[in-house]
Design an enzyme around this catalytic site. Structure first.
Site, PDB file in Angstrom:
ATOM      1  N   GLY A  10       0.874  -1.181   0.000  1.00 50.21           N
ATOM      2  CA  GLY A  10       0.000   0.000   0.000  1.00 50.21           C
ATOM      3  C   GLY A  10       0.902   1.220   0.000  1.00 50.21           C
ATOM      4  N   GLY A  15       1.372   4.630   3.514  1.00 50.28           N
ATOM      5  CA  GLY A  15       2.499   3.929   2.882  1.00 50.28           C
ATOM      6  C   GLY A  15       3.621   4.889   2.501  1.00 50.28           C
ATOM      7  CG  ASP A  34      -0.834   1.243  -4.215  1.00 50.22           C
ATOM      8  OD1 ASP A  34      -0.905   1.725  -3.065  1.00 50.22           O
ATOM      9  OD2 ASP A  34      -1.842   1.126  -4.964  1.00 50.22           O
ATOM     10  CG  HIS A 176      -8.039   1.074  15.874  1.00 54.97           C
ATOM     11  ND1 HIS A 176      -7.539   2.112  16.621  1.00 54.97           N
ATOM     12  CD2 HIS A 176      -8.086   1.531  14.601  1.00 54.97           C
ATOM     13  CE1 HIS A 176      -7.292   3.140  15.827  1.00 54.97           C
ATOM     14  NE2 HIS A 176      -7.617   2.830  14.600  1.00 54.97           N
TER      15      HIS A 176
HETATM   16  P1  A3D Z   1      -4.877   5.408   1.170  1.00 54.23           P
HETATM   17  O1  A3D Z   1      -4.125   6.673   1.060  1.00 54.23           O
HETATM   18  O2  A3D Z   1      -6.157   5.288   0.425  1.00 54.23           O
HETATM   19  O3  A3D Z   1      -3.892   4.211   0.696  1.00 54.23           O
HETATM   20  C1  A3D Z   1      -4.297   2.893   0.570  1.00 54.23           C
HETATM   21  C2  A3D Z   1      -3.577   2.323  -0.628  1.00 54.23           C
HETATM   22  O4  A3D Z   1      -3.906   0.937  -0.741  1.00 54.23           O
HETATM   23  C3  A3D Z   1      -3.969   2.977  -1.959  1.00 54.23           C
HETATM   24  O5  A3D Z   1      -2.836   3.559  -2.580  1.00 54.23           O
HETATM   25  C4  A3D Z   1      -4.528   1.828  -2.767  1.00 54.23           C
HETATM   26  O6  A3D Z   1      -4.217   1.893  -4.156  1.00 54.23           O
HETATM   27  C5  A3D Z   1      -3.844   0.644  -2.105  1.00 54.23           C
HETATM   28  N1  A3D Z   1      -4.479  -0.631  -2.429  1.00 54.23           N
HETATM   29  C6  A3D Z   1      -5.771  -0.898  -2.690  1.00 54.23           C
HETATM   30  N2  A3D Z   1      -5.920  -2.189  -3.007  1.00 54.23           N
HETATM   31  C7  A3D Z   1      -4.701  -2.765  -2.912  1.00 54.23           C
HETATM   32  C8  A3D Z   1      -4.204  -4.074  -3.110  1.00 54.23           C
HETATM   33  N3  A3D Z   1      -5.021  -5.080  -3.474  1.00 54.23           N
HETATM   34  N4  A3D Z   1      -2.895  -4.284  -2.938  1.00 54.23           N
HETATM   35  C9  A3D Z   1      -2.057  -3.285  -2.580  1.00 54.23           C
HETATM   36  N5  A3D Z   1      -2.468  -2.020  -2.385  1.00 54.23           N
HETATM   37  C10 A3D Z   1      -3.782  -1.765  -2.557  1.00 54.23           C
HETATM   38  O7  A3D Z   1      -5.194   5.049   2.675  1.00 54.23           O
HETATM   39  P2  A3D Z   1      -4.269   5.296   3.970  1.00 54.23           P
HETATM   40  O8  A3D Z   1      -2.858   4.993   3.630  1.00 54.23           O
HETATM   41  O9  A3D Z   1      -4.622   6.616   4.557  1.00 54.23           O
HETATM   42  O10 A3D Z   1      -4.875   4.189   4.962  1.00 54.23           O
HETATM   43  C11 A3D Z   1      -4.658   2.812   4.706  1.00 54.23           C
HETATM   44  C12 A3D Z   1      -5.469   1.941   5.669  1.00 54.23           C
HETATM   45  O11 A3D Z   1      -5.057   2.179   7.007  1.00 54.23           O
HETATM   46  C13 A3D Z   1      -6.983   2.190   5.655  1.00 54.23           C
HETATM   47  O12 A3D Z   1      -7.681   0.958   5.746  1.00 54.23           O
HETATM   48  C14 A3D Z   1      -7.217   3.008   6.918  1.00 54.23           C
HETATM   49  O13 A3D Z   1      -8.535   2.886   7.415  1.00 54.23           O
HETATM   50  C15 A3D Z   1      -6.199   2.395   7.830  1.00 54.23           C
HETATM   51  N6  A3D Z   1      -5.823   3.204   8.996  1.00 54.23           N
HETATM   52  C16 A3D Z   1      -5.605   2.529  10.153  1.00 54.23           C
HETATM   53  C17 A3D Z   1      -5.226   3.228  11.287  1.00 54.23           C
HETATM   54  C18 A3D Z   1      -4.963   2.492  12.556  1.00 54.23           C
HETATM   55  O14 A3D Z   1      -4.500   3.074  13.513  1.00 54.23           O
HETATM   56  C19 A3D Z   1      -5.263   1.069  12.635  1.00 54.23           C
HETATM   57  C20 A3D Z   1      -5.087   4.622  11.246  1.00 54.23           C
HETATM   58  C21 A3D Z   1      -5.320   5.269  10.054  1.00 54.23           C
HETATM   59  C22 A3D Z   1      -5.693   4.556   8.920  1.00 54.23           C
END
Ligand code: A3D
Length: 315
Positions: A10, A15, A34, A176
């Site tokens: 990701g 990421g 990604d 969480h």
């Molecule tokens: P975002 O910036 O949307 O990045 C997610 C990435 O995942 C995107 O670039 C997508 O293209 C990629 N992706 C989608 N499908 C796939 C796949 N099959 N294989 C590989 N990559 C893929 O989101 P983000 O970076 O802000 O957040 C990522 C995740 O973390 C989300 O589910 C959030 O809800 C979660 N999150 C968790 C916390 C915790 O404290 C647990 C806090 C904040 C966000």
């Protein structure tokens, strides 16, 4: 000594921030994966070009091929959708289940010895899925949530008392979700119990803000969720593993009887070192905290049951 290899699955907001932190801290060579063509490659190149200024020599590549994560020492997973205003973390279950199943299969194939840190939401279910699909031992799969939630609690307490964040120690346990458990009885400021410094009513307000802190940021950003602080939290866990720190951190760990809980991932204090999650620390909780843990674990169990239905329907 060869550099460690860190695979970031990701390459979105978290990421990209993880890759930046890995480079700035010289943690190891970074592979940013990604499914959006150009995104991981573009971020990797941009970060490489900051190397001469920041003085880091680590290699950073962006890829759409899992073969490039071959032999990674650490995998940090953020693949999947993030929340938008009006959504709960649980609303992400259906779509992120499918993504995480595929991600986990590939980690098992290409990085069978990695320490896997899951960040994708809904966290407690997604880390459970990762352990199941990879088949990795419980010490090698962990979820990031408590380090971040505790950092939020510590931030608000430091602001309230106008003291350094370094003086505030605190742990937020449980799932969480909005019923996470800020453990007041273990919160201290320079060794002083927090209840001597802040009134019970004000602490309640701070704890409620902590529970809602993720949503507060989603409402401000409108297009996604927090990313700087979740990335910092996961990097602290990765450093504890890579440097064998034996550091006690609140993480989502697989429980087998600890805290009276069996067979689920749940936020508890654990010791992280070269063995991964080396042990679960059992705190003595107040009756109120024990009850709150029960409420939170029921929610996690419901979430895992909902995940099982989604998986069965798509099998
Ligand atoms: P975002 O910036 O949307 O990045 C997610 C990435 O995942 C995107 O670039 C997508 O293209 C990629 N992706 C989608 N499908 C796939 C796949 N099959 N294989 C590989 N990559 C893929 O989101 P983000 O970076 O802000 O957040 C990522 C995740 O973390 C989300 O589910 C959030 O809800 C979660 N999150 C968790 C916390 C915790 O404290 C647990 C806090 C904040 C966000």
């Amino acid at each position: 000594m060869a550099r460690k290899k860190i695979a970031l699955i990701g390459a979105g907001n978290i990421g990209g921030t993880l890759a930046h932190l890995c480079a700035l801290k010289g943690l190891g060579d970074v592979v940013l994966y990604d499914v959006i063509d150009g995104l991981p490659q573009g971020k990797a190149l941009d970060l490489l070009e900051a190397g001469p200024i920041e003085g880091y020599d680590v290699n950073i590549i962006g890829t759409m091929s899992y073969a490039d994560i071959q032999g990674a020492d650490v995998c940090i997973v953020t693949a999947g959708l993030a929340r938008k205003p009006g959504m709960s973390r649980d609303d992400l279950l259906g779509i992120n289940c499918k993504i995480m199943r595929q991600v986990s299969e590939n980690i098992a194939q290409y990085a069978p010895n990695a320490f896997v840190i899951v960040i994708t939401n809904p966290l407690d279910a997604m880390v459970t899925l990762t352990k199941r699909v990879t088949g990795f031992a419980k010490n090698k799969v962990v979820g990031q949530a408590g380090v971040l939630d505790s950092s939020r609690y510590r931030t608000f307490i430091a602001q309230e008392l106008k003291v350094s964040v370094r003086n505030v120690t605190a742990m937020v346990l449980g799932g969480h979700g909005d019923d996470m458990v800020p453990v007041r009885s273990y919160c201290q400021v320079a060794g002083m119990p927090i209840e001597r410094l802040i009134t019970a009513q004000r602490l309640e307000e701070i704890e409620n803000r902590t529970r809602q802190a993720g949503g507060e940021i989603v409402a401000l950003l409108k297009t996604g969720s927090a990313f700087y602080s979740p990335a910092s939290a996961a990097i602290q866990m990765a450093e504890a593993y890579l440097y064998d720190k034996k550091q006690i951190l609140p993480c989502a760990a697989y429980l087998e009887g600890e805290y009276g809980i069996n067979g689920v991932y749940f936020g508890v204090p654990v010791q992280v070192g070269a063995g991964g999650v080396e042990r679960v620390i059992e705190l003595t909780l107040s009756e109120k905290e024990k009850q709150e843990m029960q409420v939170s674990v029921s929610h996690v169990q419901e979430l895992v049951a909902a995940m099982d239905k989604v998986l069965a329907a798509s099998a």
